[in-house]
Design an enzyme around this catalytic site. Sequence first.
Site, PDB file in Angstrom:
ATOM      1  N   GLY A  71      -3.124   1.922   2.701  1.00  0.00           N
ATOM      2  CA  GLY A  71      -3.607   3.203   3.194  1.00  0.00           C
ATOM      3  C   GLY A  71      -5.026   3.119   3.751  1.00  0.00           C
ATOM      4  O   GLY A  71      -5.332   3.701   4.788  1.00  0.00           O
ATOM      5  N   THR A  72      -5.875   2.379   3.067  1.00  0.00           N
ATOM      6  CA  THR A  72      -7.274   2.286   3.496  1.00  0.00           C
ATOM      7  C   THR A  72      -7.374   1.646   4.885  1.00  0.00           C
ATOM      8  O   THR A  72      -8.075   2.155   5.766  1.00  0.00           O
ATOM      9  CB  THR A  72      -8.088   1.471   2.471  1.00  0.00           C
ATOM     10  OG1 THR A  72      -8.009   2.134   1.202  1.00  0.00           O
ATOM     11  CG2 THR A  72      -9.542   1.352   2.895  1.00  0.00           C
ATOM     12  N   ASN A 150      -5.022  13.960  -2.783  1.00  0.00           N
ATOM     13  CA  ASN A 150      -4.643  13.056  -3.864  1.00  0.00           C
ATOM     14  C   ASN A 150      -5.080  13.558  -5.236  1.00  0.00           C
ATOM     15  O   ASN A 150      -4.481  13.207  -6.239  1.00  0.00           O
ATOM     16  CB  ASN A 150      -5.196  11.645  -3.609  1.00  0.00           C
ATOM     17  CG  ASN A 150      -6.656  11.653  -3.225  1.00  0.00           C
ATOM     18  OD1 ASN A 150      -7.033  12.239  -2.215  1.00  0.00           O
ATOM     19  ND2 ASN A 150      -7.484  11.013  -4.026  1.00  0.00           N
ATOM     20  N   GLN A 178      -0.303  10.550   0.302  1.00  0.00           N
ATOM     21  CA  GLN A 178       0.290  11.252  -0.847  1.00  0.00           C
ATOM     22  C   GLN A 178       1.474  12.125  -0.458  1.00  0.00           C
ATOM     23  O   GLN A 178       2.212  12.582  -1.336  1.00  0.00           O
ATOM     24  CB  GLN A 178      -0.766  12.116  -1.550  1.00  0.00           C
ATOM     25  CG  GLN A 178      -1.873  11.336  -2.222  1.00  0.00           C
ATOM     26  CD  GLN A 178      -1.405  10.511  -3.418  1.00  0.00           C
ATOM     27  OE1 GLN A 178      -0.286  10.654  -3.914  1.00  0.00           O
ATOM     28  NE2 GLN A 178      -2.256   9.607  -3.885  1.00  0.00           N
ATOM     29  N   SER A 198       0.963   4.405   2.520  1.00  0.00           N
ATOM     30  CA  SER A 198       0.688   3.237   1.685  1.00  0.00           C
ATOM     31  C   SER A 198       1.899   2.903   0.823  1.00  0.00           C
ATOM     32  O   SER A 198       2.528   3.801   0.250  1.00  0.00           O
ATOM     33  CB  SER A 198      -0.523   3.539   0.797  1.00  0.00           C
ATOM     34  OG  SER A 198      -0.688   2.501  -0.149  1.00  0.00           O
ATOM     35  N   GLY A 199       2.198   1.615   0.699  1.00  0.00           N
ATOM     36  CA  GLY A 199       3.364   1.181  -0.066  1.00  0.00           C
ATOM     37  C   GLY A 199       3.279   1.512  -1.546  1.00  0.00           C
ATOM     38  O   GLY A 199       4.239   2.014  -2.134  1.00  0.00           O
ATOM     39  N   HIS A 200       2.115   1.235  -2.153  1.00  0.00           N
ATOM     40  CA  HIS A 200       2.073   1.330  -3.618  1.00  0.00           C
ATOM     41  C   HIS A 200       2.067   2.764  -4.144  1.00  0.00           C
ATOM     42  O   HIS A 200       2.111   2.984  -5.348  1.00  0.00           O
ATOM     43  CB  HIS A 200       0.919   0.496  -4.191  1.00  0.00           C
ATOM     44  CG  HIS A 200      -0.441   1.093  -4.041  1.00  0.00           C
ATOM     45  ND1 HIS A 200      -1.071   1.742  -5.072  1.00  0.00           N
ATOM     46  CD2 HIS A 200      -1.295   1.124  -3.001  1.00  0.00           C
ATOM     47  CE1 HIS A 200      -2.271   2.149  -4.662  1.00  0.00           C
ATOM     48  NE2 HIS A 200      -2.431   1.784  -3.403  1.00  0.00           N
ATOM     49  N   THR A 236      -0.530 -13.012  10.353  1.00  0.00           N
ATOM     50  CA  THR A 236       0.855 -13.263   9.940  1.00  0.00           C
ATOM     51  C   THR A 236       1.330 -12.145   9.017  1.00  0.00           C
ATOM     52  O   THR A 236       0.650 -11.785   8.053  1.00  0.00           O
ATOM     53  CB  THR A 236       0.956 -14.629   9.238  1.00  0.00           C
ATOM     54  OG1 THR A 236       0.463 -15.618  10.142  1.00  0.00           O
ATOM     55  CG2 THR A 236       2.397 -14.946   8.853  1.00  0.00           C
ATOM     56  N   CYS A 324     -10.198   5.593  -7.182  1.00  0.00           N
ATOM     57  CA  CYS A 324     -11.206   4.857  -6.421  1.00  0.00           C
ATOM     58  C   CYS A 324     -12.608   5.267  -6.828  1.00  0.00           C
ATOM     59  O   CYS A 324     -13.577   4.601  -6.524  1.00  0.00           O
ATOM     60  CB  CYS A 324     -11.028   5.113  -4.935  1.00  0.00           C
ATOM     61  SG  CYS A 324      -9.315   4.982  -4.448  1.00  0.00           S
TER      62      CYS A 324
HETATM   63  C1  LIG Z   1      -4.361   5.920  -2.304  1.00  0.00           C
HETATM   64  C2  LIG Z   1      -4.803   6.660  -1.102  1.00  0.00           C
HETATM   65  C3  LIG Z   1      -5.362   5.985   0.002  1.00  0.00           C
HETATM   66  C4  LIG Z   1      -5.630   4.498  -0.012  1.00  0.00           C
HETATM   67  O1  LIG Z   1      -4.460   3.727   0.010  1.00  0.00           O
HETATM   68  P1  LIG Z   1      -4.545   2.181  -0.463  1.00  0.00           P
HETATM   69  O2  LIG Z   1      -3.197   1.640  -0.110  1.00  0.00           O
HETATM   70  O3  LIG Z   1      -4.791   2.208  -1.933  1.00  0.00           O
HETATM   71  O4  LIG Z   1      -5.645   1.538   0.300  1.00  0.00           O
HETATM   72  C5  LIG Z   1      -5.726   6.735   1.102  1.00  0.00           C
HETATM   73  N1  LIG Z   1      -5.554   8.065   1.134  1.00  0.00           N
HETATM   74  C6  LIG Z   1      -5.019   8.750   0.102  1.00  0.00           C
HETATM   75  C7  LIG Z   1      -4.832  10.235   0.218  1.00  0.00           C
HETATM   76  C8  LIG Z   1      -4.640   8.077  -1.054  1.00  0.00           C
HETATM   77  O5  LIG Z   1      -4.124   8.760  -2.070  1.00  0.00           O
END
Ligand SMILES: *Cc1c(COP(=O)(O)O)cnc(C)c1O
Length: 392
Positions: A71-72, A150, A178, A198-200, A236, A324
Amino acid sequence: MAIIYLDNNATTRVAPEVREALLPFLDELYGNPSSPHHFGGQVEKYLTIARTQLAELLGCRPKEITFTSGGTESDNLAIRGVLAARPEKRHIITSQVEHSAVLVQCQELSRQGYHVDFLTVDSDGQIDLEDLENKIQQDTALVSIMWANNETGVLFPIESISQICKAHRVPLHVDAVQAVGKIPINLGSTHIDLLSLSGHKIHAPKGVGALYVRTGLRIRPITWGGHQERGKRPGTEPVPLIVGLGKAAELAHGWIDEEQNRVRQLRDMLETGLAGSIANLQVNGAGSPRLPNTLNVCFKGVEGEALLLLMDQMGMAASSGSACLADKLEPSHVLLAMGVPESVAQGAVRFSLSRYNTEEEIREVLKVIPGLNEKVLQLSKAADPVKKMVSP
Ligand SMILES: *Cc1c(COP(=O)(O)O)cnc(C)c1O
């Protein structure tokens, strides 16, 4: 002791189906998708499959998806990529309640000479659409606004925001990290130019994400190298992670009704239960539409961190807001922007659920929290309860 995990806005467990799908790419299918030989080249079609799975979740075209490290990076590529493509424009509009991937980036851009407007929010966490429209000017390069907060789960009216941006021909970037997988998204019917995920946060592994870039919108890369991802994001491809993200997107597509119903019911049960048993409780963002999985409350007169420590000792994981920023014992910038007094904001606890939570877990949490709240209230009468508990 089994953990009760209620911190899914910080990160989620990898779905077993996702793990299953990506394992072959850690074993026999380790080739480089850009290699000229069959061994590597056979892997490329799995990138295409993952791109298609994401496109189906978002209602866009596969070629509008660029894979990133999370996401970042997606937020950085979106904002700086647009700025670099239109260097004559020096004005950015965002909000005061963004995730640090947007907020800190925009603060840095402001130090670099860009003119940034940080939209304020009201006590429900909402921006004023008229304020947004008034701030758009000839020089505006980009509006960057999150879909779902978030910390509080508050949803911004992205449909209306997108219409304003479209009418003024200003590109709109949406941090939807989110929102994806939790509420329906259809990029075919909502005019968004860039969207981060973001995947996680959706049961895929950490270290992978994606940026949607609408066909026709030009962005410049922010890192330089090979031709991967049509030159937008060289390097890659992390094939196992991308395959996992694709599978997670496919699952999320199928689970969305469940998120909206069963998970919402659990969240509501938690909210109603806490409100009924704790006199000093305030629900943040209660006046706004919110994500189905998120509950942000302030235990008034209580240090949220102290409550979280006691919960932690009982195997219950929640958080005080953003992971964070959690290492700082400062009150949440989101709650402060909503006008929550600093002393009340100190009592913030965020519960964020996922489809893996059960009714039994919520009952357990509801059983213990009132006692913990009482305990911290007592401790708070002495000075500095957190320090006291960390070093007894
Ligand atoms: C977690 C989050 C991010 C960052 O994503 P990462 O994959 O952890 O770098 C960005 N924006 C929001 C709203 C998030 O909740």
